[in-house]
Motif scaffolding. Structure first.
Motif, PDB file in Angstrom:
ATOM      1  N   ILE A  83       0.864  -1.173   0.000  1.00  0.00           N
ATOM      2  CA  ILE A  83       0.000   0.000   0.000  1.00  0.00           C
ATOM      3  C   ILE A  83       0.903   1.226   0.000  1.00  0.00           C
ATOM      4  O   ILE A  83       1.732   1.392   0.901  1.00  0.00           O
ATOM      5  CB  ILE A  83      -0.905   0.048   1.257  1.00  0.00           C
ATOM      6  N   LEU A  84       0.751   2.067  -0.991  1.00  0.00           N
ATOM      7  CA  LEU A  84       1.534   3.289  -1.084  1.00  0.00           C
ATOM      8  C   LEU A  84       0.680   4.456  -0.599  1.00  0.00           C
ATOM      9  O   LEU A  84      -0.399   4.702  -1.147  1.00  0.00           O
ATOM     10  CB  LEU A  84       1.979   3.527  -2.534  1.00  0.00           C
ATOM     11  N   ILE A  85       1.146   5.139   0.430  1.00  0.00           N
ATOM     12  CA  ILE A  85       0.440   6.306   0.954  1.00  0.00           C
ATOM     13  C   ILE A  85       1.221   7.551   0.563  1.00  0.00           C
ATOM     14  O   ILE A  85       2.409   7.671   0.871  1.00  0.00           O
ATOM     15  CB  ILE A  85       0.315   6.245   2.496  1.00  0.00           C
ATOM     16  N   GLN A  86       0.559   8.456  -0.122  1.00  0.00           N
ATOM     17  CA  GLN A  86       1.126   9.751  -0.474  1.00  0.00           C
ATOM     18  C   GLN A  86       0.232  10.822   0.142  1.00  0.00           C
ATOM     19  O   GLN A  86      -0.887  10.522   0.573  1.00  0.00           O
ATOM     20  CB  GLN A  86       1.204   9.893  -1.993  1.00  0.00           C
ATOM     21  N   PRO A  87       0.695  12.067   0.193  1.00  0.00           N
ATOM     22  CA  PRO A  87      -0.117  13.104   0.844  1.00  0.00           C
ATOM     23  C   PRO A  87      -1.537  13.228   0.290  1.00  0.00           C
ATOM     24  O   PRO A  87      -2.471  13.485   1.038  1.00  0.00           O
ATOM     25  CB  PRO A  87       0.679  14.386   0.599  1.00  0.00           C
ATOM     26  N   ASP A  88      -1.704  12.991  -1.007  1.00  0.00           N
ATOM     27  CA  ASP A  88      -3.025  13.189  -1.613  1.00  0.00           C
ATOM     28  C   ASP A  88      -3.726  11.911  -2.067  1.00  0.00           C
ATOM     29  O   ASP A  88      -4.863  11.950  -2.518  1.00  0.00           O
ATOM     30  CB  ASP A  88      -2.913  14.141  -2.805  1.00  0.00           C
ATOM     31  N   LYS A  89      -3.035  10.753  -1.960  1.00  0.00           N
ATOM     32  CA  LYS A  89      -3.664   9.527  -2.451  1.00  0.00           C
ATOM     33  C   LYS A  89      -3.084   8.273  -1.791  1.00  0.00           C
ATOM     34  O   LYS A  89      -2.011   8.292  -1.201  1.00  0.00           O
ATOM     35  CB  LYS A  89      -3.529   9.421  -3.966  1.00  0.00           C
ATOM     36  N   MET A  90      -3.845   7.193  -1.929  1.00  0.00           N
ATOM     37  CA  MET A  90      -3.448   5.859  -1.495  1.00  0.00           C
ATOM     38  C   MET A  90      -3.546   4.973  -2.738  1.00  0.00           C
ATOM     39  O   MET A  90      -4.562   4.989  -3.432  1.00  0.00           O
ATOM     40  CB  MET A  90      -4.392   5.372  -0.395  1.00  0.00           C
ATOM     41  N   VAL A  91      -2.499   4.193  -2.998  1.00  0.00           N
ATOM     42  CA  VAL A  91      -2.438   3.383  -4.216  1.00  0.00           C
ATOM     43  C   VAL A  91      -2.087   1.941  -3.855  1.00  0.00           C
ATOM     44  O   VAL A  91      -1.190   1.699  -3.043  1.00  0.00           O
ATOM     45  CB  VAL A  91      -1.389   3.936  -5.204  1.00  0.00           C
ATOM     46  N   LEU A  92      -2.800   0.994  -4.476  1.00  0.00           N
ATOM     47  CA  LEU A  92      -2.460  -0.413  -4.330  1.00  0.00           C
ATOM     48  C   LEU A  92      -2.777  -1.127  -5.628  1.00  0.00           C
ATOM     49  O   LEU A  92      -3.619  -0.684  -6.400  1.00  0.00           O
ATOM     50  CB  LEU A  92      -3.210  -1.063  -3.173  1.00  0.00           C
ATOM     51  N   THR A  93      -2.083  -2.217  -5.861  1.00  0.00           N
ATOM     52  CA  THR A  93      -2.350  -3.068  -7.018  1.00  0.00           C
ATOM     53  C   THR A  93      -2.801  -4.420  -6.500  1.00  0.00           C
ATOM     54  O   THR A  93      -2.103  -5.044  -5.694  1.00  0.00           O
ATOM     55  CB  THR A  93      -1.105  -3.203  -7.906  1.00  0.00           C
ATOM     56  N   LEU A  94      -3.967  -4.846  -6.968  1.00  0.00           N
ATOM     57  CA  LEU A  94      -4.517  -6.134  -6.556  1.00  0.00           C
ATOM     58  C   LEU A  94      -4.364  -7.149  -7.680  1.00  0.00           C
ATOM     59  O   LEU A  94      -4.717  -6.864  -8.830  1.00  0.00           O
ATOM     60  CB  LEU A  94      -5.998  -6.022  -6.221  1.00  0.00           C
ATOM     61  N   PRO A  95      -3.877  -8.343  -7.359  1.00  0.00           N
ATOM     62  CA  PRO A  95      -3.872  -9.417  -8.348  1.00  0.00           C
ATOM     63  C   PRO A  95      -5.306  -9.778  -8.728  1.00  0.00           C
ATOM     64  O   PRO A  95      -6.258  -9.412  -8.024  1.00  0.00           O
ATOM     65  CB  PRO A  95      -3.200 -10.578  -7.611  1.00  0.00           C
ATOM     66  N   PRO A  96      -5.483 -10.520  -9.817  1.00  0.00           N
ATOM     67  CA  PRO A  96      -6.829 -10.972 -10.189  1.00  0.00           C
ATOM     68  C   PRO A  96      -7.460 -11.808  -9.082  1.00  0.00           C
ATOM     69  O   PRO A  96      -6.765 -12.519  -8.352  1.00  0.00           O
ATOM     70  CB  PRO A  96      -6.595 -11.829 -11.434  1.00  0.00           C
ATOM     71  N   LYS A  97      -8.779 -11.701  -8.984  1.00  0.00           N
ATOM     72  CA  LYS A  97      -9.559 -12.525  -8.056  1.00  0.00           C
ATOM     73  C   LYS A  97      -8.979 -12.488  -6.636  1.00  0.00           C
ATOM     74  O   LYS A  97      -8.747 -13.519  -6.013  1.00  0.00           O
ATOM     75  CB  LYS A  97      -9.629 -13.966  -8.543  1.00  0.00           C
ATOM     76  N   SER A  98      -8.760 -11.277  -6.137  1.00  0.00           N
ATOM     77  CA  SER A  98      -8.185 -11.142  -4.796  1.00  0.00           C
ATOM     78  C   SER A  98      -8.775  -9.927  -4.094  1.00  0.00           C
ATOM     79  O   SER A  98      -9.559  -9.173  -4.665  1.00  0.00           O
ATOM     80  CB  SER A  98      -6.662 -11.020  -4.865  1.00  0.00           C
ATOM     81  N   GLY A  99      -8.359  -9.756  -2.869  1.00  0.00           N
ATOM     82  CA  GLY A  99      -8.838  -8.632  -2.092  1.00  0.00           C
ATOM     83  C   GLY A  99      -7.785  -8.160  -1.117  1.00  0.00           C
ATOM     84  O   GLY A  99      -6.722  -8.765  -0.970  1.00  0.00           O
ATOM     85  N   ALA A 100      -8.094  -7.052  -0.439  1.00  0.00           N
ATOM     86  CA  ALA A 100      -7.202  -6.483   0.552  1.00  0.00           C
ATOM     87  C   ALA A 100      -8.014  -5.900   1.690  1.00  0.00           C
ATOM     88  O   ALA A 100      -9.088  -5.336   1.465  1.00  0.00           O
ATOM     89  CB  ALA A 100      -6.339  -5.395  -0.083  1.00  0.00           C
ATOM     90  N   LEU A 101      -7.497  -6.050   2.894  1.00  0.00           N
ATOM     91  CA  LEU A 101      -8.039  -5.374   4.063  1.00  0.00           C
ATOM     92  C   LEU A 101      -6.999  -4.334   4.457  1.00  0.00           C
ATOM     93  O   LEU A 101      -5.931  -4.682   4.966  1.00  0.00           O
ATOM     94  CB  LEU A 101      -8.297  -6.348   5.215  1.00  0.00           C
ATOM     95  N   ILE A 102      -7.298  -3.086   4.172  1.00  0.00           N
ATOM     96  CA  ILE A 102      -6.329  -2.006   4.350  1.00  0.00           C
ATOM     97  C   ILE A 102      -6.572  -1.336   5.687  1.00  0.00           C
ATOM     98  O   ILE A 102      -7.647  -0.785   5.935  1.00  0.00           O
ATOM     99  CB  ILE A 102      -6.441  -0.985   3.207  1.00  0.00           C
ATOM    100  N   ILE A 103      -5.561  -1.404   6.554  1.00  0.00           N
ATOM    101  CA  ILE A 103      -5.659  -0.818   7.878  1.00  0.00           C
ATOM    102  C   ILE A 103      -4.479   0.129   8.110  1.00  0.00           C
ATOM    103  O   ILE A 103      -3.399  -0.078   7.545  1.00  0.00           O
ATOM    104  CB  ILE A 103      -5.714  -1.900   8.992  1.00  0.00           C
ATOM    105  N   PRO A 104      -4.686   1.163   8.931  1.00  0.00           N
ATOM    106  CA  PRO A 104      -3.555   2.061   9.218  1.00  0.00           C
ATOM    107  C   PRO A 104      -2.490   1.331  10.016  1.00  0.00           C
ATOM    108  O   PRO A 104      -2.788   0.417  10.789  1.00  0.00           O
ATOM    109  CB  PRO A 104      -4.192   3.183  10.034  1.00  0.00           C
TER     110      PRO A 104
END
Length: 125
Positions: free
Chosen positions: A102-123
């Motif tokens: 998970i890439l956190i920048q001042p104005d955005k959050m960016v992630l790349t998900l593989p096919p047929k997958s998910g993410a639980l993004i927590i601080p």
């Protein structure tokens, strides 16, 4: 709707027959259960759709309350997808489900998900 004397919803609540489930699926369900137990916002937070892209198979929602906020991102597509979201104001974050970066920048959050997958993004502290 009824089937076999049960409403469809009630059938969804029938306990899982773990004797017929493979080991990898058991491990995955245990991980989901652990994440739900250790992140109360998953049980009681208010859900809000953040991104819904049916063309690319992307769904992101946040779940939060006054104390915490998380994001759930899902890619049901057959291709990897890069997802860019507005910054939640965190210094850093992790994918507690699959370890995606998970890439956190001042104005955005960016992630790349593989096919047929998910993410639980927590601080991350």
């Amino acid at each position: 709707l009824h089937q076999n004397g049960h409403s469809v919803f009630e059938e969804c609540r029938i306990p899982m027959n773990w004797d017929t489930v493979d080991c990898d699926l058991q491990v995955f369900y245990r991980k989901l259960n652990y994440l739900r137990q250790t992140n109360p916002v998953l049980r009681s937070g208010i859900r809000k759709v953040v991104l819904l892209d049916s063309t690319n198979g992307i769904y992101v929602y946040s779940r939060g309350n006054k104390a915490a906020q998380i994001y759930v991102a899902i890619n049901i597509g057959t291709q990897p997808r890069t997802i860019t979201l507005a910054s939640p104001g965190w210094n850093s974050a992790c994918d507690a489900l699959n370890g995606n970066r998970i890439l956190i920048q001042p104005d955005k959050m960016v992630l790349t998900l593989p096919p047929k997958s998910g993410a639980l993004i927590i601080p991350q502290n």
